[in-house]
Design a protein around this motif. Sequence first.
Motif, mmCIF file in Angstrom:
data_model
loop_
_atom_site.group_PDB
_atom_site.id
_atom_site.type_symbol
_atom_site.label_atom_id
_atom_site.label_comp_id
_atom_site.label_asym_id
_atom_site.label_seq_id
_atom_site.Cartn_x
_atom_site.Cartn_y
_atom_site.Cartn_z
ATOM 1 N N ASP A 1 75.075 80.962 117.996
ATOM 2 C CA ASP A 1 75.109 79.726 117.202
ATOM 3 C C ASP A 1 76.217 78.787 117.690
ATOM 4 N N LEU A 2 77.394 79.352 117.968
ATOM 5 C CA LEU A 2 78.500 78.531 118.456
ATOM 6 C C LEU A 2 78.185 77.933 119.825
ATOM 7 N N LEU A 3 77.545 78.709 120.691
ATOM 8 C CA LEU A 3 77.149 78.185 121.998
ATOM 9 C C LEU A 3 76.093 77.092 121.848
ATOM 10 N N ASP A 4 75.177 77.268 120.903
ATOM 11 C CA ASP A 4 74.186 76.220 120.627
ATOM 12 C C ASP A 4 74.870 74.926 120.189
ATOM 13 N N ARG A 5 75.866 75.059 119.309
ATOM 14 C CA ARG A 5 76.602 73.870 118.862
ATOM 15 C C ARG A 5 77.339 73.212 120.025
ATOM 16 N N ALA A 6 77.959 74.038 120.869
ATOM 17 C CA ALA A 6 78.666 73.496 122.038
ATOM 18 C C ALA A 6 77.687 72.768 122.953
ATOM 19 N N LYS B 1 84.985 72.945 124.385
ATOM 20 C CA LYS B 1 85.818 74.069 124.821
ATOM 21 C C LYS B 1 86.218 74.947 123.636
ATOM 22 N N ILE B 2 86.519 74.331 122.502
ATOM 23 C CA ILE B 2 86.890 75.102 121.317
ATOM 24 C C ILE B 2 85.713 75.945 120.856
ATOM 25 N N ALA C 1 76.050 71.266 129.788
ATOM 26 C CA ALA C 1 75.222 71.381 128.584
ATOM 27 C C ALA C 1 74.065 72.350 128.809
ATOM 28 N N ALA C 2 73.403 72.255 129.957
ATOM 29 C CA ALA C 2 72.282 73.165 130.260
ATOM 30 C C ALA C 2 72.771 74.599 130.396
ATOM 31 N N ARG C 3 73.937 74.780 131.014
ATOM 32 C CA ARG C 3 74.497 76.134 131.176
ATOM 33 C C ARG C 3 74.840 76.739 129.811
ATOM 34 N N THR D 1 75.513 67.908 125.189
ATOM 35 C CA THR D 1 74.331 67.094 125.495
ATOM 36 C C THR D 1 74.504 65.671 124.954
ATOM 37 N N ARG D 2 75.003 65.556 123.718
ATOM 38 C CA ARG D 2 75.205 64.229 123.114
ATOM 39 C C ARG D 2 76.232 63.405 123.863
ATOM 40 N N THR D 3 77.237 64.058 124.384
ATOM 41 C CA THR D 3 78.339 63.323 125.016
ATOM 42 C C THR D 3 78.224 63.260 126.534
#
Length: 183
Positions: free
Chosen positions: A23-28, A3-4, A45-47, A33-35
Motif C-alpha cells: 500500500d505504501l509503495l502504491d502511494r509512493a 522517499k518517505i 514511478a513505474a519502478r 506519477t502525479r509529480t
Amino acid sequence: AVKILEQLARVAAFFGRAEDAADLLDRAAAVATRTADNVVDRLAAARLAARAAIRRGDLEAAEKHLAEALARQDAAFGADDSSNGALHALYAQVLRGRGDLAGAEIHLRRALEMQRRDAVADAGGTVAARADLAALLVERGGFAEAIRLHEENVADLAAGAVVGEARRAQIAASTAEALLGAD
C-alpha cells in the motif's frame, strides 16, 4: 514524500507487513506519477508501481509496469544503461514467481552485467545481483558457478562493499546451500 513512503514501506516489509508495504509503495507510485515531469521521474514511478505489484503478488501488473519502465529506459538512455540492472533484477523476480527460471536467469545475468559496469559507484549492487543469480543457480543445480559467485561476493564484502544485514544473511544461507549441493 516519495522517499518517505519508500522508507516506510521498507519498515513495514521488515516487520512482515507485506500488504502495508505494498500500500505504501502504491502511494509512493501515485505521488511520483502525479509529480513526474521528466523521464527519470516517470521511470521511478513505474519502478515503484512494479515493486508494489510484486509485494501484492500481482505478477501480471508487475510485468506490465516493468515492461513499460524498460521500454522508457531503453528509449531515453539506451538498452545498455547501467541503471537498467535494477529493472532486470525486478523482472527476474516476476519471472521466478511465475516459475520461469530460465527467463529469470537471463534477466539476472543481464542485471549482473550492468551492475558490474557500475561497480565503482555501487559495489553493493553488484553483490546483490551476484547473490540473486547464485541463489537461482543453486535452485537450478548450477552449484559450481554459484560457489564462484559467492566467492566473488565474499571478496567484495571483505573489501568493504555495503549491503544490509538481511542481504548478508541471504548470501550466507545461499553459500551454504551451494556448498552442500555441490558435494
